[in-house]
Design an enzyme around this catalytic site. Structure first.
Site, PDB file in Angstrom:
ATOM      1  N   ARG A 128      57.055  35.769  21.044  1.00 18.22           N
ATOM      2  CA  ARG A 128      58.246  34.940  21.229  1.00 18.22           C
ATOM      3  C   ARG A 128      57.899  33.481  21.003  1.00 18.22           C
ATOM      4  O   ARG A 128      56.796  33.037  21.340  1.00 18.22           O
ATOM      5  CB  ARG A 128      58.803  35.102  22.649  1.00 18.22           C
ATOM      6  CG  ARG A 128      59.324  36.479  22.957  1.00 18.22           C
ATOM      7  CD  ARG A 128      60.042  36.544  24.287  1.00 18.22           C
ATOM      8  NE  ARG A 128      59.691  35.507  25.244  1.00 18.22           N
ATOM      9  CZ  ARG A 128      60.127  35.460  26.488  1.00 18.22           C
ATOM     10  NH1 ARG A 128      60.920  36.404  26.934  1.00 18.22           N
ATOM     11  NH2 ARG A 128      59.766  34.497  27.304  1.00 18.22           N
ATOM     12  N   ARG A 155      66.209  21.296  41.804  1.00 14.69           N
ATOM     13  CA  ARG A 155      65.295  20.819  40.763  1.00 14.69           C
ATOM     14  C   ARG A 155      65.032  19.320  40.862  1.00 14.69           C
ATOM     15  O   ARG A 155      64.112  18.817  40.207  1.00 14.69           O
ATOM     16  CB  ARG A 155      65.855  21.145  39.373  1.00 14.69           C
ATOM     17  CG  ARG A 155      65.920  22.630  39.056  1.00 14.69           C
ATOM     18  CD  ARG A 155      66.431  22.854  37.649  1.00 14.69           C
ATOM     19  NE  ARG A 155      66.585  24.260  37.330  1.00 14.69           N
ATOM     20  CZ  ARG A 155      65.618  25.043  36.862  1.00 14.69           C
ATOM     21  NH1 ARG A 155      64.415  24.521  36.655  1.00 14.69           N
ATOM     22  NH2 ARG A 155      65.843  26.307  36.587  1.00 14.69           N
ATOM     23  N   ARG A 184      56.240  23.434  28.412  1.00 16.37           N
ATOM     24  CA  ARG A 184      57.049  23.962  29.524  1.00 16.37           C
ATOM     25  C   ARG A 184      56.375  23.669  30.866  1.00 16.37           C
ATOM     26  O   ARG A 184      57.046  23.305  31.840  1.00 16.37           O
ATOM     27  CB  ARG A 184      57.247  25.470  29.361  1.00 16.37           C
ATOM     28  CG  ARG A 184      58.172  25.868  28.231  1.00 16.37           C
ATOM     29  CD  ARG A 184      58.082  27.362  27.934  1.00 16.37           C
ATOM     30  NE  ARG A 184      58.571  28.169  29.036  1.00 16.37           N
ATOM     31  CZ  ARG A 184      58.320  29.473  29.164  1.00 16.37           C
ATOM     32  NH1 ARG A 184      57.562  30.095  28.277  1.00 16.37           N
ATOM     33  NH2 ARG A 184      58.830  30.138  30.185  1.00 16.37           N
ATOM     34  N   LYS A 207      56.309  34.544  39.810  1.00 18.57           N
ATOM     35  CA  LYS A 207      57.364  34.221  40.763  1.00 18.57           C
ATOM     36  C   LYS A 207      58.345  35.384  40.951  1.00 18.57           C
ATOM     37  O   LYS A 207      58.767  35.675  42.071  1.00 18.57           O
ATOM     38  CB  LYS A 207      58.103  32.970  40.279  1.00 18.57           C
ATOM     39  CG  LYS A 207      59.111  32.385  41.241  1.00 18.57           C
ATOM     40  CD  LYS A 207      59.370  30.928  40.943  1.00 18.57           C
ATOM     41  CE  LYS A 207      59.811  30.675  39.525  1.00 18.57           C
ATOM     42  NZ  LYS A 207      61.250  30.978  39.293  1.00 18.57           N
ATOM     43  N   ARG A 233      51.190  37.253  25.382  1.00 14.63           N
ATOM     44  CA  ARG A 233      52.225  38.282  25.394  1.00 14.63           C
ATOM     45  C   ARG A 233      52.702  38.601  23.973  1.00 14.63           C
ATOM     46  O   ARG A 233      52.863  37.709  23.145  1.00 14.63           O
ATOM     47  CB  ARG A 233      53.415  37.833  26.255  1.00 14.63           C
ATOM     48  CG  ARG A 233      53.054  37.659  27.707  1.00 14.63           C
ATOM     49  CD  ARG A 233      54.262  37.577  28.623  1.00 14.63           C
ATOM     50  NE  ARG A 233      55.143  36.464  28.344  1.00 14.63           N
ATOM     51  CZ  ARG A 233      56.048  36.001  29.213  1.00 14.63           C
ATOM     52  NH1 ARG A 233      56.171  36.572  30.411  1.00 14.63           N
ATOM     53  NH2 ARG A 233      56.822  34.986  28.901  1.00 14.63           N
TER      54      ARG A 233
END
Length: 214
Positions: A160, A88, A171, A13, A127
């Site tokens: 992370r 949202r 998420r 995004k 990641r």
């Protein structure tokens, strides 16, 4: 061109938002950006928001919507904007429509980047980063020369907490629960553009352009 940009974590995004900013010469604005700007400028709503945040509270919809109303009438929004991370909820979307209507405007397009869940899990859970020098890696797409070790400084790489697979899946579930009703809301208004977010960046950008001019 007044745009809303949707996209789950890891959908690219940020990259596509920057493309829209550069292509259409309009600002990308997010609730976080707007709140910080209002606080820094010392507007009445910014002062109120700062008081709430200083006490650890959540800024109410009324304040956020007021800050949105302040932001979209600024000079750099004359030709449009890319609204990121807002609305949202359906009530927020209704309120945004009213704010824009009062300003003689309306959302022209809602761009929803669609990426397969397993692809996003792969992107995010792979990641890694170096805690010493900050260099980022990906175990599939940009792996270090030696597994788990930073090429630059030799420190051990870390993942992370919010990139761990279980967290990523949660998420994504929360995102889908939040945005699914909004997609239907904007689809009913005939402004939703669902864009496949898989493939080369340039291909995705072309899909967005095609949707915006159709």
């Amino acid at each position: 061109m007044d745009l809303v940009l949707f996209g789950p974590p890891g959908a690219g995004k940020g990259t596509q938002a920057q493309f829209l900013v550069e292509s259409y010469k309009i600002p990308q604005i997010s609730t976080g950006d707007m709140l910080r700007a209002a606080v820094k400028a010392g507007t009445p709503l910014g002062v109120k928001a700062q008081e709430i945040m200083a006490q650890g509270g959540l800024v109410s919809d009324d304040i956020v919507l007021g800050i949105v109303a302040e932001r979209i009438v600024q000079d750099d929004c004359c030709a449009g904007f890319v609204l990121d991370g807002f609305p949202r909820t359906i009530p927020q979307a209704d309120a945004l429509d009213l704010i824009l209507k009062q300003a003689g405007r309306a959302i022209d397009h809602v761009i929803s980047l669609e990426v397969d869940t397993e692809e996003i899990v792969k992107r995010l859970s792979g990641r890694r980063s170096c805690p010493s020098c900050g260099k980022g890696y990906h175990i599939t797409f940009d792996a270090p020369k030696e597994e788990g070790v930073c090429d630059i400084c030799g420190s051990s790489l870390v993942q992370r907490a919010d990139d761990q697979e279980d967290t990523v899946r949660n998420r994504l579930l929360v995102y889908e629960q939040q945005t699914a009703p909004l997609k239907e809301y904007y689809r009913s208004k005939h402004v939703l553009c669902s864009i496949p977010g898989m493939g080369a960046i340039a291909e995705i950008q072309q899909r967005i352009i095609n949707a915006l001019v159709s």
